[in-house]
Design a protein around this motif. Structure first.
Motif, PDB file in Angstrom:
ATOM      1  N   SER A   1       6.324 -49.249 -10.264  1.00 53.06           N
ATOM      2  CA  SER A   1       6.508 -47.860  -9.883  1.00 53.06           C
ATOM      3  C   SER A   1       6.414 -47.756  -8.372  1.00 53.06           C
ATOM      4  O   SER A   1       6.155 -48.731  -7.675  1.00 53.06           O
TER       5      SER A   1
ATOM      6  N   ALA B   1       1.854 -46.392  -8.144  1.00 50.24           N
ATOM      7  CA  ALA B   1       0.726 -45.919  -8.928  1.00 50.24           C
ATOM      8  C   ALA B   1      -0.409 -46.931  -8.865  1.00 50.24           C
ATOM      9  O   ALA B   1      -0.218 -48.111  -9.073  1.00 50.24           O
TER      10      ALA B   1
ATOM     11  N   ALA C   1      -5.495 -48.360 -12.909  1.00 48.98           N
ATOM     12  CA  ALA C   1      -6.664 -47.625 -13.397  1.00 48.98           C
ATOM     13  C   ALA C   1      -7.904 -48.492 -13.246  1.00 48.98           C
ATOM     14  O   ALA C   1      -7.917 -49.658 -13.616  1.00 48.98           O
TER      15      ALA C   1
ATOM     16  N   GLU D   1     -12.481 -42.743 -10.006  1.00 44.13           N
ATOM     17  CA  GLU D   1     -11.081 -42.353  -9.881  1.00 44.13           C
ATOM     18  C   GLU D   1     -10.828 -40.928 -10.371  1.00 44.13           C
ATOM     19  O   GLU D   1      -9.693 -40.464 -10.342  1.00 44.13           O
TER      20      GLU D   1
ATOM     21  N   GLN E   1       3.580 -39.801  -4.566  1.00 41.10           N
ATOM     22  CA  GLN E   1       3.052 -40.630  -5.644  1.00 41.10           C
ATOM     23  C   GLN E   1       1.569 -40.343  -5.893  1.00 41.10           C
ATOM     24  O   GLN E   1       1.122 -40.238  -7.030  1.00 41.10           O
ATOM     25  N   ARG E   2       0.820 -40.221  -4.825  1.00 41.28           N
ATOM     26  CA  ARG E   2      -0.613 -39.913  -4.941  1.00 41.28           C
ATOM     27  C   ARG E   2      -0.800 -38.569  -5.624  1.00 41.28           C
ATOM     28  O   ARG E   2      -1.694 -38.394  -6.465  1.00 41.28           O
TER      29      ARG E   2
ATOM     30  N   ASP F   1      -0.063 -38.890  -9.379  1.00 40.57           N
ATOM     31  CA  ASP F   1      -1.204 -39.522 -10.056  1.00 40.57           C
ATOM     32  C   ASP F   1      -2.321 -38.508 -10.285  1.00 40.57           C
ATOM     33  O   ASP F   1      -2.930 -38.453 -11.363  1.00 40.57           O
ATOM     34  N   TYR F   2      -2.583 -37.701  -9.259  1.00 44.21           N
ATOM     35  CA  TYR F   2      -3.663 -36.708  -9.331  1.00 44.21           C
ATOM     36  C   TYR F   2      -3.353 -35.637 -10.378  1.00 44.21           C
ATOM     37  O   TYR F   2      -4.192 -35.343 -11.253  1.00 44.21           O
TER      38      TYR F   2
ATOM     39  N   SER G   1      -1.326 -35.729 -12.892  1.00 48.54           N
ATOM     40  CA  SER G   1      -1.209 -36.281 -14.241  1.00 48.54           C
ATOM     41  C   SER G   1      -2.568 -36.449 -14.914  1.00 48.54           C
ATOM     42  O   SER G   1      -2.665 -36.384 -16.146  1.00 48.54           O
ATOM     43  N   LYS G   2      -3.602 -36.677 -14.123  1.00 49.85           N
ATOM     44  CA  LYS G   2      -4.935 -36.954 -14.683  1.00 49.85           C
ATOM     45  C   LYS G   2      -5.885 -35.761 -14.565  1.00 49.85           C
ATOM     46  O   LYS G   2      -7.088 -35.899 -14.816  1.00 49.85           O
TER      47      LYS G   2
ATOM     48  N   TRP H   1      -3.327 -46.304   1.133  1.00 42.18           N
ATOM     49  CA  TRP H   1      -2.237 -45.316   1.111  1.00 42.18           C
ATOM     50  C   TRP H   1      -1.546 -45.228   2.463  1.00 42.18           C
ATOM     51  O   TRP H   1      -0.340 -44.942   2.544  1.00 42.18           O
TER      52      TRP H   1
END
Length: 506
Positions: A4, A7, A10, A25, A74-75, A78-79, A81-82, A191
């Motif tokens: 990707s 990402a 985890a 995280e 992208q960051r 990720d944020y 999505s979770k 990053w």
């Protein structure tokens, strides 16, 4: 295997500095307290489910540059999505001085992002005032995400922009990101390395960034390696024995020209006997222009014309330009502190402003008034288009208009209003209108897979080809036009007049 666009793996480990099992995280509480207070107040008033639209933009270009490079999406993905409140998050909120009601914490227990997020693609050249991210969601969702969105986009856009300037100065030379040990903590290092890679750097020294994002990782050795042996030559020979296929030697531990380069040449001669070749030498101090020219002469005369010269030592775009002007013979530039800290301007100043709120089943535009003219916000839900001249293939202006305006996509003649000088107008015709905002989340779901990191990097390189050189130059660039539609300008001026009586203005 296709990676990707970056990402992070985890981790799921408990934070070792806490007595709890908090996941390091988990970023749900990576927000300012006033966001939670506003969420609570909306919940108390029963307005928390009303929709709102926020836009993220910046007001001023960094470094005196003619453009910025958008990064950080992208960051953010990720944020988002979770995003979910854990029981430990709720316990922490329960203990706050505000004494949030238990029913509010129950509301947060089922909290998820259910809105729409649109953003310009990473690597896009962007300009002041235009929306880079647009969030349309319940007001409590849109408020919560503000801090993290700004944190990611401000930092990574800043570093990508700095890296793009360094890339322009270095031209076709190889660029290595060396900033980890001077970065503002560990996340900034990885990053920031990714942002630099988007803007044209070729590799990073950070192994974690390389692993996380699929970036090339490069490195040589430190002065400590040389100091660990009885002589510099012994250190070089032992390093070459250990890593014969990738030998780059740091030659300035003692005396660059009297011992470092001669010992590197001797090491190269021994490697050649084994069928291997010395790859490079690195200069980390001294007069890099003089030392690189003399080292190049010595290497060439010894039969090593293909050995590359790597330079480091607090480099930035200005020093690289000056060294090139002095005839430095440097092939590869290791850029660290000045890049990863954006030393000459350590913040971007991006903001996230409410532009419309739901009222009576429709969106009502809102505006923020300020004594500083550049802080007066642009009301209404907006789209932004890049106008490409069909004859030249070059970008001629970015065009901001209210959502629903079909004129750009229909190719109609557009009247362009300069928001800083509204009496200055122009017309655009025979253009292709490229919408900059792309859907990333719709109704809380990702709309598709983000591009791979190398695709983003190639896209950025293509972006640079769309703009005339005067807009790209590092010193006194020609401002690139960002124009308003007539309807957007009319709405803004009308709302300023409408709001003044509320504030006592005349």
């Amino acid at each position: 295997m296709r990676r990707s666009s970056g990402a992070a793996f985890a981790i799921g480990e408990a934070c070792p500095f806490r007595r709890s099992t908090m996941n390091c995280e988990d970023l749900t509480l990576h927000t300012d307290k006033y966001q939670v207070n506003m969420m609570y107040a909306h919940w108390k008033m029963g307005t928390h489910n009303r929709k709102a639209v926020f836009e993220m933009y910046f007001r001023k270009l960094p470094f005196g540059n003619g453009f910025a490079v958008f990064a950080g999406l992208q960051r953010i993905v990720d944020y988002i999505s979770k995003l979910a409140f854990s029981e430990e998050d709720l316990d922490y909120l329960r203990a706050q001085e505000e004494r949030y009601e238990e029913a509010f914490l129950d509301e947060l227990r089922s909290f998820r992002f259910t809105g729409t997020l649109e953003a310009v693609p990473e690597g896009t050249l962007v300009f002041p005032g235009e929306p880079l991210i647009r969030v349309e969601a319940r007001i409590m969702e849109a408020q919560l995400v503000e801090t993290a969105l700004l944190n990611a986009a401000n930092f990574q856009t800043l570093i990508a922009t700095k890296a793009s300037r360094v890339k322009q100065a270095a031209g076709d030379d190889t660029l290595l990101e060396f900033g980890t040990r001077r970065a503002q903590e560990m996340d900034a290092a990885v990053w920031g390395a990714r942002a630099a890679y988007i803007a044209g750097f070729h590799a990073t020294s950070n192994m974690r960034a390389g692993m996380m994002f699929g970036m090339p990782a490069k490195g040589t050795h430190a002065h400590a390696w040389v100091q660990a042996f009885d002589s510099e030559l012994e250190a070089f020979m032992n390093y070459a024995k250990a890593l014969p296929d990738g030998v780059t030697l740091l030659v300035d531990t003692y005396d660059t020209l009297k011992s470092g380069v001669p010992n590197a040449i001797r090491t190269g001669e021994e490697l050649r006997k084994e069928g291997k070749e010395l790859q490079g030498i690195r200069l980390d101090s001294g007069d890099l222009a003089v030392l690189s020219r003399e080292a190049r002469r010595m290497l060439d005369e010894a039969g090593f014309p293909d050995v590359k010269i790597v330079a480091s030592n607090d480099l930035d775009e200005h020093i690289i330009m000056n060294l090139k002007a002095q005839g430095a013979r440097i092939d590869t530039w290791g850029v660290g502190t000045q890049l990863i800290t954006a030393a000459d301007q350590p913040s971007l100043g991006g903001v996230y402003k409410l532009v419309a709120r739901e009222k009576d089943g429709r969106y009502e535009p809102v505006i923020k008034i300020s004594g500083n003219l550049d802080k007066v916000s642009n009301p209404g839900v907006k789209d932004v288009y890049r106008l490409i001249d069909r004859r030249s293939g070059m970008a001629v202006a970015d065009f901001m208009t209210l959502r629903g305006d079909t004129a750009p996509v229909e190719g109609a003649v557009l009247k362009l209003v300069d928001p800083a000088h509204p009496y200055v107008t122009a017309e655009a015709e025979d253009y292709a209108a490229v919408p900059l905002l792309k859907a990333v989340f719709r109704d809380g779901r990702l709309t598709g897979e983000l591009p791979a990191l190398d695709e983003i990097r190639a896209y950025h390189a293509g972006q640079l080809k769309l703009f005339r050189q005067p807009h790209l130059r590092k010193l006194h660039p020609e401002p690139y036009p960002v124009a308003f539609s007539e309807s957007l300008w009319s709405l803004k001026t009308e709302m300023i007049q409408r709001v003044k009586p509320r504030t006592g203005g005349r």
